[in-house]
Motif scaffolding. Structure first.
Motif, PDB file in Angstrom:
ATOM      1  N   ALA A   1       0.842  -1.214   0.000  1.00 59.24           N
ATOM      2  CA  ALA A   1       0.000   0.000   0.000  1.00 59.24           C
ATOM      3  C   ALA A   1       0.872   1.257   0.000  1.00 59.24           C
ATOM      4  CB  ALA A   1      -0.931  -0.002   1.204  1.00 59.24           C
ATOM      5  N   LEU A   2       1.925   1.237   0.772  1.00 55.90           N
ATOM      6  CA  LEU A   2       2.861   2.362   0.831  1.00 55.90           C
ATOM      7  C   LEU A   2       3.599   2.489  -0.503  1.00 55.90           C
ATOM      8  CD1 LEU A   2       4.172   4.523   2.685  1.00 55.90           C
ATOM      9  CD2 LEU A   2       5.838   2.775   3.336  1.00 55.90           C
ATOM     10  N   ALA A   3       4.008   1.358  -1.054  1.00 55.63           N
ATOM     11  CA  ALA A   3       4.759   1.352  -2.312  1.00 55.63           C
ATOM     12  C   ALA A   3       3.964   1.993  -3.454  1.00 55.63           C
ATOM     13  CB  ALA A   3       5.149  -0.076  -2.679  1.00 55.63           C
ATOM     14  N   GLU A   4       2.676   1.714  -3.522  1.00 55.59           N
ATOM     15  CA  GLU A   4       1.852   2.275  -4.592  1.00 55.59           C
ATOM     16  C   GLU A   4       1.799   3.803  -4.506  1.00 55.59           C
ATOM     17  OE1 GLU A   4      -2.551   1.720  -6.635  1.00 55.59           O
ATOM     18  OE2 GLU A   4      -2.224   0.912  -4.613  1.00 55.59           O
ATOM     19  N   THR A   5       1.655   4.317  -3.310  1.00 57.33           N
ATOM     20  CA  THR A   5       1.603   5.772  -3.123  1.00 57.33           C
ATOM     21  C   THR A   5       2.959   6.397  -3.420  1.00 57.33           C
ATOM     22  OG1 THR A   5      -0.115   5.470  -1.458  1.00 57.33           O
ATOM     23  CG2 THR A   5       0.994   7.609  -1.490  1.00 57.33           C
ATOM     24  N   VAL A   6       4.030   5.782  -2.937  1.00 57.38           N
ATOM     25  CA  VAL A   6       5.379   6.288  -3.188  1.00 57.38           C
ATOM     26  C   VAL A   6       5.677   6.280  -4.685  1.00 57.38           C
ATOM     27  CG1 VAL A   6       7.851   5.797  -2.836  1.00 57.38           C
ATOM     28  CG2 VAL A   6       6.261   5.717  -0.893  1.00 57.38           C
ATOM     29  N   GLU A   7       5.302   5.217  -5.380  1.00 56.10           N
ATOM     30  CA  GLU A   7       5.533   5.137  -6.824  1.00 56.10           C
ATOM     31  C   GLU A   7       4.751   6.220  -7.566  1.00 56.10           C
ATOM     32  OE1 GLU A   7       7.004   4.148 -10.450  1.00 56.10           O
ATOM     33  OE2 GLU A   7       7.716   3.363  -8.529  1.00 56.10           O
ATOM     34  N   THR A   8       3.548   6.522  -7.133  1.00 52.37           N
ATOM     35  CA  THR A   8       2.754   7.579  -7.761  1.00 52.37           C
ATOM     36  C   THR A   8       3.437   8.933  -7.586  1.00 52.37           C
ATOM     37  OG1 THR A   8       0.724   6.317  -7.404  1.00 52.37           O
ATOM     38  CG2 THR A   8       0.482   8.685  -7.807  1.00 52.37           C
ATOM     39  N   ILE A   9       3.907   9.217  -6.386  1.00 52.75           N
ATOM     40  CA  ILE A   9       4.625  10.478  -6.135  1.00 52.75           C
ATOM     41  C   ILE A   9       5.900  10.516  -6.976  1.00 52.75           C
ATOM     42  CG2 ILE A   9       5.828  11.863  -4.399  1.00 52.75           C
ATOM     43  CD1 ILE A   9       3.804  10.600  -2.334  1.00 52.75           C
ATOM     44  N   ARG A  10       6.593   9.401  -7.034  1.00 52.43           N
ATOM     45  CA  ARG A  10       7.822   9.298  -7.843  1.00 52.43           C
ATOM     46  C   ARG A  10       7.548   9.693  -9.291  1.00 52.43           C
ATOM     47  NH1 ARG A  10      10.534   3.521  -9.530  1.00 52.43           N
ATOM     48  NH2 ARG A  10      12.498   4.329 -10.381  1.00 52.43           N
ATOM     49  N   GLN A  11       6.476   9.170  -9.867  1.00 49.51           N
ATOM     50  CA  GLN A  11       6.161   9.471 -11.259  1.00 49.51           C
ATOM     51  C   GLN A  11       5.805  10.949 -11.449  1.00 49.51           C
ATOM     52  OE1 GLN A  11       6.992   7.445 -13.673  1.00 49.51           O
ATOM     53  NE2 GLN A  11       7.643   6.039 -12.057  1.00 49.51           N
ATOM     54  N   ILE A  12       5.152  11.542 -10.463  1.00 51.61           N
ATOM     55  CA  ILE A  12       4.846  12.982 -10.531  1.00 51.61           C
ATOM     56  C   ILE A  12       6.143  13.780 -10.509  1.00 51.61           C
ATOM     57  CG2 ILE A  12       3.811  14.943  -9.301  1.00 51.61           C
ATOM     58  CD1 ILE A  12       1.649  12.883  -8.302  1.00 51.61           C
ATOM     59  N   MET A  13       7.039  13.422  -9.601  1.00 52.38           N
ATOM     60  CA  MET A  13       8.317  14.137  -9.476  1.00 52.38           C
ATOM     61  C   MET A  13       9.121  14.053 -10.770  1.00 52.38           C
ATOM     62  SD  MET A  13       8.515  15.426  -6.363  1.00 52.38           S
ATOM     63  CE  MET A  13      10.264  15.726  -6.148  1.00 52.38           C
ATOM     64  N   LEU A  14       9.248  12.849 -11.313  1.00 56.55           N
ATOM     65  CA  LEU A  14      10.053  12.659 -12.525  1.00 56.55           C
ATOM     66  C   LEU A  14       9.388  13.268 -13.751  1.00 56.55           C
ATOM     67  CD1 LEU A  14      11.255   8.984 -11.950  1.00 56.55           C
ATOM     68  CD2 LEU A  14      12.582  11.104 -11.633  1.00 56.55           C
ATOM     69  N   GLY A  15       8.063  13.296 -13.761  1.00 54.78           N
ATOM     70  CA  GLY A  15       7.340  13.842 -14.903  1.00 54.78           C
ATOM     71  C   GLY A  15       7.208  15.357 -14.894  1.00 54.78           C
ATOM     72  N   ALA A  16       7.486  15.986 -13.764  1.00 61.63           N
ATOM     73  CA  ALA A  16       7.307  17.437 -13.652  1.00 61.63           C
ATOM     74  C   ALA A  16       8.349  18.221 -14.443  1.00 61.63           C
ATOM     75  CB  ALA A  16       7.343  17.865 -12.186  1.00 61.63           C
ATOM     76  N   ASP A  17       9.538  17.651 -14.614  1.00 65.91           N
ATOM     77  CA  ASP A  17      10.608  18.340 -15.330  1.00 65.91           C
ATOM     78  C   ASP A  17      11.599  17.289 -15.805  1.00 65.91           C
ATOM     79  OD1 ASP A  17      13.174  19.717 -15.824  1.00 65.91           O
ATOM     80  OD2 ASP A  17      12.161  21.474 -15.009  1.00 65.91           O
ATOM     81  N   LYS A  18      12.018  17.381 -17.063  1.00 68.97           N
ATOM     82  CA  LYS A  18      12.930  16.368 -17.615  1.00 68.97           C
ATOM     83  C   LYS A  18      14.317  16.415 -16.981  1.00 68.97           C
ATOM     84  CE  LYS A  18      14.346  19.200 -21.492  1.00 68.97           C
ATOM     85  NZ  LYS A  18      14.530  19.331 -22.906  1.00 68.97           N
ATOM     86  N   GLN A  19      14.619  17.470 -16.230  1.00 68.68           N
ATOM     87  CA  GLN A  19      15.932  17.568 -15.583  1.00 68.68           C
ATOM     88  C   GLN A  19      15.895  17.105 -14.121  1.00 68.68           C
ATOM     89  OE1 GLN A  19      17.018  21.680 -16.666  1.00 68.68           O
ATOM     90  NE2 GLN A  19      18.528  20.762 -18.029  1.00 68.68           N
ATOM     91  N   VAL A  20      14.860  16.365 -13.751  1.00 73.90           N
ATOM     92  CA  VAL A  20      14.790  15.768 -12.425  1.00 73.90           C
ATOM     93  C   VAL A  20      15.286  14.333 -12.536  1.00 73.90           C
ATOM     94  CG1 VAL A  20      13.286  15.032 -10.530  1.00 73.90           C
ATOM     95  CG2 VAL A  20      12.888  17.231 -11.650  1.00 73.90           C
ATOM     96  N   GLY A  21      16.301  14.000 -11.748  1.00 74.24           N
ATOM     97  CA  GLY A  21      16.824  12.642 -11.689  1.00 74.24           C
ATOM     98  C   GLY A  21      16.501  12.040 -10.335  1.00 74.24           C
ATOM     99  N   GLU A  22      16.847  10.774 -10.163  1.00 73.42           N
ATOM    100  CA  GLU A  22      16.561  10.099  -8.902  1.00 73.42           C
ATOM    101  C   GLU A  22      17.721   9.196  -8.516  1.00 73.42           C
ATOM    102  OE1 GLU A  22      13.178   7.452  -9.243  1.00 73.42           O
ATOM    103  OE2 GLU A  22      13.981   6.540 -11.047  1.00 73.42           O
ATOM    104  N   HIS A  23      17.869   9.004  -7.237  1.00 70.54           N
ATOM    105  CA  HIS A  23      18.837   8.059  -6.692  1.00 70.54           C
ATOM    106  C   HIS A  23      18.449   7.769  -5.245  1.00 70.54           C
ATOM    107  CE1 HIS A  23      21.712  11.641  -5.465  1.00 70.54           C
ATOM    108  NE2 HIS A  23      20.497  11.801  -5.032  1.00 70.54           N
ATOM    109  N   ILE A  24      19.217   6.914  -4.598  1.00 67.83           N
ATOM    110  CA  ILE A  24      19.007   6.654  -3.180  1.00 67.83           C
ATOM    111  C   ILE A  24      20.007   7.505  -2.413  1.00 67.83           C
ATOM    112  CG2 ILE A  24      19.124   4.936  -1.318  1.00 67.83           C
ATOM    113  CD1 ILE A  24      16.746   4.447  -3.137  1.00 67.83           C
ATOM    114  N   LYS A  25      19.505   8.301  -1.505  1.00 64.59           N
ATOM    115  CA  LYS A  25      20.352   9.129  -0.644  1.00 64.59           C
ATOM    116  C   LYS A  25      19.660   9.202   0.705  1.00 64.59           C
ATOM    117  CE  LYS A  25      22.966  13.356  -0.561  1.00 64.59           C
ATOM    118  NZ  LYS A  25      23.522  14.402  -1.398  1.00 64.59           N
ATOM    119  N   TRP A  26      20.420   9.208   1.748  1.00 64.57           N
ATOM    120  CA  TRP A  26      19.867   9.214   3.097  1.00 64.57           C
ATOM    121  C   TRP A  26      18.924   8.015   3.295  1.00 64.57           C
ATOM    122  CZ3 TRP A  26      19.058  14.515   0.999  1.00 64.57           C
ATOM    123  CH2 TRP A  26      20.140  15.343   1.248  1.00 64.57           C
ATOM    124  N   ASN A  27      19.246   6.888   2.650  1.00 59.45           N
ATOM    125  CA  ASN A  27      18.505   5.620   2.744  1.00 59.45           C
ATOM    126  C   ASN A  27      17.074   5.674   2.215  1.00 59.45           C
ATOM    127  OD1 ASN A  27      20.689   4.202   3.907  1.00 59.45           O
ATOM    128  ND2 ASN A  27      20.224   5.139   5.872  1.00 59.45           N
TER     129      ASN A  27
END
Length: 134
Positions: free
Chosen positions: A27-53
């Motif tokens: 349930a948490l994963a689905e919400t996190v993945e939705t937010i992730r897609q919003i973040m990445l889709g908001a601007d093509k210069q947004v990248g992602e990685h793991i930081k601060w765990n």
């Protein structure tokens, strides 16, 4: 006996984020993945990685030199402690947030957005996109 070296496969940053989200409660994963897609889709210069765990989003474009302690490249990081879904913006106080979505008044300049569930994410989607683009 021959000794073979075991080759380690290096995962990409996005694959590491995929793995992190996959290991969350569904349930948490689905919400996190939705937010992730919003973040990445908001601007093509947004990248992602793991930081601060946790999954973290950062600006991939050109920037003027800055003090790395200011976290200017970092846009937001998830804080998923105890199942809470929070996005922490390390330099959020510097964002001209006309949406009123960013919360908190921390001395170090960070601001936060708390999400309760998928419906809450849907309600905040447009405001979140505006903040990322800002």
């Amino acid at each position: 006996m021959s000794s073979k070296k075991t080759e380690k496969i290096k995962l990409t940053d996005s694959e590491l984020v995929d793995r992190h989200i996959h290991n969350l409660d569904p349930a948490l994963a689905e919400t996190v993945e939705t937010i992730r897609q919003i973040m990445l889709g908001a601007d093509k210069q947004v990248g992602e990685h793991i930081k601060w765990n946790n999954p973290c989003f950062y600006y991939t474009g050109e920037m003027q030199p800055f003090d790395p302690k200011e976290y200017k490249r970092e846009i937001a990081v998830f804080n998923l402690f105890k199942g809470r879904i929070m996005l922490v913006f390390p330099s959020g106080a510097k964002v001209n947030d006309t949406t009123g979505l960013l919360e908190g008044d921390y001395n170090d300049g960070r601001r936060t957005i708390i999400f309760s569930d998928l419906a809450d994410v849907a309600m905040k989607k447009n405001a979140l996109e505006c903040i990322i683009q800002e």
